[in-house]
Design a protein around this motif. Structure first.
Motif, PDB file in Angstrom:
ATOM      1  N   HIS A 133     -67.558  14.054 -17.781  1.00 14.15           N
ATOM      2  CA  HIS A 133     -68.108  15.207 -18.188  1.00 14.15           C
ATOM      3  C   HIS A 133     -68.676  14.807 -19.438  1.00 14.15           C
ATOM      4  CE1 HIS A 133     -69.792  19.023 -19.152  1.00 14.15           C
ATOM      5  NE2 HIS A 133     -69.096  18.899 -20.436  1.00 14.15           N
ATOM      6  N   VAL A 134     -69.982  15.133 -19.687  1.00  8.68           N
ATOM      7  CA  VAL A 134     -70.456  14.832 -21.074  1.00  8.68           C
ATOM      8  C   VAL A 134     -71.232  16.143 -21.337  1.00  8.68           C
ATOM      9  CG1 VAL A 134     -72.179  13.497 -22.271  1.00  8.68           C
ATOM     10  CG2 VAL A 134     -70.719  12.315 -20.227  1.00  8.68           C
ATOM     11  N   GLN A 135     -71.263  16.610 -22.697  1.00  9.14           N
ATOM     12  CA  GLN A 135     -71.929  17.834 -22.908  1.00  9.14           C
ATOM     13  C   GLN A 135     -73.587  17.320 -22.751  1.00  9.14           C
ATOM     14  OE1 GLN A 135     -71.145  18.998 -26.913  1.00  9.14           O
ATOM     15  NE2 GLN A 135     -72.999  20.482 -27.040  1.00  9.14           N
ATOM     16  N   GLN A 136     -74.338  18.529 -22.289  1.00  8.76           N
ATOM     17  CA  GLN A 136     -75.758  18.321 -21.862  1.00  8.76           C
ATOM     18  C   GLN A 136     -76.438  19.198 -22.723  1.00  8.76           C
ATOM     19  OE1 GLN A 136     -76.687  16.545 -19.143  1.00  8.76           O
ATOM     20  NE2 GLN A 136     -74.399  15.817 -19.201  1.00  8.76           N
ATOM     21  N   PRO A 137     -77.818  18.687 -22.972  1.00 10.67           N
ATOM     22  CA  PRO A 137     -78.549  17.781 -22.257  1.00 10.67           C
ATOM     23  C   PRO A 137     -78.320  16.455 -22.551  1.00 10.67           C
ATOM     24  CG  PRO A 137     -80.085  19.039 -23.722  1.00 10.67           C
ATOM     25  CD  PRO A 137     -78.537  19.427 -23.771  1.00 10.67           C
ATOM     26  N   GLN A 138     -78.259  15.719 -21.665  1.00  9.55           N
ATOM     27  CA  GLN A 138     -78.119  14.155 -21.894  1.00  9.55           C
ATOM     28  C   GLN A 138     -79.210  13.493 -20.688  1.00  9.55           C
ATOM     29  OE1 GLN A 138     -76.391  12.016 -23.878  1.00  9.55           O
ATOM     30  NE2 GLN A 138     -75.360  14.052 -24.778  1.00  9.55           N
ATOM     31  N   GLY A 139     -79.796  12.326 -20.961  1.00  7.75           N
ATOM     32  CA  GLY A 139     -80.294  11.795 -19.855  1.00  7.75           C
ATOM     33  C   GLY A 139     -80.988  10.360 -20.249  1.00  7.75           C
ATOM     34  N   LYS A 140     -80.469   9.251 -19.644  1.00  7.81           N
ATOM     35  CA  LYS A 140     -80.833   7.915 -19.899  1.00  7.81           C
ATOM     36  C   LYS A 140     -81.245   7.316 -18.498  1.00  7.81           C
ATOM     37  CE  LYS A 140     -78.196   7.580 -24.148  1.00  7.81           C
ATOM     38  NZ  LYS A 140     -78.582   8.866 -24.747  1.00  7.81           N
ATOM     39  N   ALA A 141     -82.068   6.443 -18.657  1.00  7.21           N
ATOM     40  CA  ALA A 141     -82.435   5.613 -17.329  1.00  7.21           C
ATOM     41  C   ALA A 141     -81.192   4.691 -17.224  1.00  7.21           C
ATOM     42  CB  ALA A 141     -83.974   4.913 -17.716  1.00  7.21           C
ATOM     43  N   ARG A 168     -63.909  14.201 -15.539  1.00 15.80           N
ATOM     44  CA  ARG A 168     -64.334  15.483 -14.892  1.00 15.80           C
ATOM     45  C   ARG A 168     -63.525  16.388 -14.546  1.00 15.80           C
ATOM     46  NH1 ARG A 168     -68.761  17.005 -12.438  1.00 15.80           N
ATOM     47  NH2 ARG A 168     -70.038  15.040 -12.774  1.00 15.80           N
ATOM     48  N   GLU A 169     -62.294  15.979 -14.041  1.00 18.09           N
ATOM     49  CA  GLU A 169     -61.200  16.992 -13.611  1.00 18.09           C
ATOM     50  C   GLU A 169     -60.873  17.684 -14.848  1.00 18.09           C
ATOM     51  OE1 GLU A 169     -59.434  12.746 -13.736  1.00 18.09           O
ATOM     52  OE2 GLU A 169     -61.001  13.666 -12.651  1.00 18.09           O
ATOM     53  N   ASN A 170     -60.492  17.362 -15.929  1.00 21.83           N
ATOM     54  CA  ASN A 170     -60.212  18.089 -17.401  1.00 21.83           C
ATOM     55  C   ASN A 170     -61.175  19.256 -17.529  1.00 21.83           C
ATOM     56  OD1 ASN A 170     -58.164  16.191 -17.292  1.00 21.83           O
ATOM     57  ND2 ASN A 170     -58.770  15.175 -19.303  1.00 21.83           N
ATOM     58  N   TYR A 171     -62.540  18.755 -17.419  1.00 22.03           N
ATOM     59  CA  TYR A 171     -63.338  19.777 -17.667  1.00 22.03           C
ATOM     60  C   TYR A 171     -63.609  20.815 -16.672  1.00 22.03           C
ATOM     61  CZ  TYR A 171     -68.330  21.979 -17.625  1.00 22.03           C
ATOM     62  OH  TYR A 171     -69.307  22.881 -17.522  1.00 22.03           O
TER      63      TYR A 171
END
Length: 182
Positions: A133-141, A168-171
Motif C-alpha cells: 500500500h502507498v498513500q495516493q495519488p502516486q503514478g510512475k511509468a 497491503r495486508e496491514n493496510y
C-alpha cells in the motif's frame, strides 16, 4: 454505525453511450475477452448490449447506442478492471499491443496498471495489485519488459520512501477495523 452507512458497496458495472455499436462490441469482445450475455432494444429507438466475463455478473459493461452527441467522447475519466495475476496483465498488454493501441503503463505503488482508450475515447485501466500500500495519488511509468522479479524490486525501490508504504495486508486490516468501528 453512522446513519446512512450500513451497507458495503462493491462495483458491479458501467454503462456507456456509444456512437458505433458494432465497433465497440467487437472491441470489448475481441480485445478484452468479454462475452455478450444479452442484447435488445430499449425506449428511444436505442439498442443495448450487455457484456460480462464473470459468471455471477449478468453484465459488467453495458453499451447503449447510437449516441448522437458529437461533443467529448464521455464524461467518464476511466473505468478499471482488476486481473488476478501478472500473467493476465501481460496477456492484456499483448492484446493491446496487437491492436496497435497506445497505452500508458503506470504503477501507483499499490497497482501495476495500464491505461488506454476504447475506439470512442473512453478511458480503461487494467491493473494487478502489488503486495504494498502507498498513500495516493502516486503514478510512475513502469517498464513492461521487466521480468516479474525485476518489476517487484523496481516497485519496492521506487515507492519504499513514500508515505504509508507497507504491506497491503496491514493496510487492509486497518481499513477493516475502521469500517467496523463506524
Amino acid at each position: 454505525k453512522k446513519a446512512g452507512v450500513s451497507m458495503a458497496l462493491s462495483w458491479s458495472h458501467s454503462v456507456l453511450f456509444v456512437k458505433n455499436m458494432c465497433e465497440m462490441r467487437e472491441f470489448y469482445t475481441r480485445v478484452l475477452g468479454f462475452q455478450v450475455t444479452d442484447e435488445g432494444s430499449i425506449p428511444g429507438n436505442k439498442n443495448i448490449v450487455f457484456l460480462s466475463q464473470q459468471p455471477n455478473e449478468h453484465h459488467q459493461l453495458g453499451l447503449i447506442g447510437p449516441r448522437e452527441n458529437e461533443g467529448p467522447p464521455t464524461t467518464l475519466a476511466h473505468f478499471a478492471f482488476r486481473v488476478e495475476s501478472m500473467a493476465e496483465l501481460r496477456d492484456v498488454i499483448g492484446r493491446v499491443e496487437n491492436e496497435g493501441l497506445n497505452y500508458r503503463p503506470t504503477s501507483h505503488g499499490n497497482t501495476w496498471s495500464i491505461y488506454f482508450q476504447d475506439p470512442e475515447g473512453n478511458g480503461i485501466e487494467i491493473f494487478h495489485n502489488t503486495p504494498w500500500h502507498v498513500q495516493q495519488p502516486q503514478g510512475k511509468a513502469w517498464d513492461t519488459s521487466l521480468s516479474n522479479q525485476e518489476l517487484y524490486a523496481w516497485t519496492e525501490r521506487t515507492f519504499q520512501n513514500e508515505p504509508l508504504f507497507g504491506p497491503r495486508e496491514n493496510y487492509e486490516e486497518d481499513r477493516r477495523k475502521k469500517l467496523s468501528s463506524n
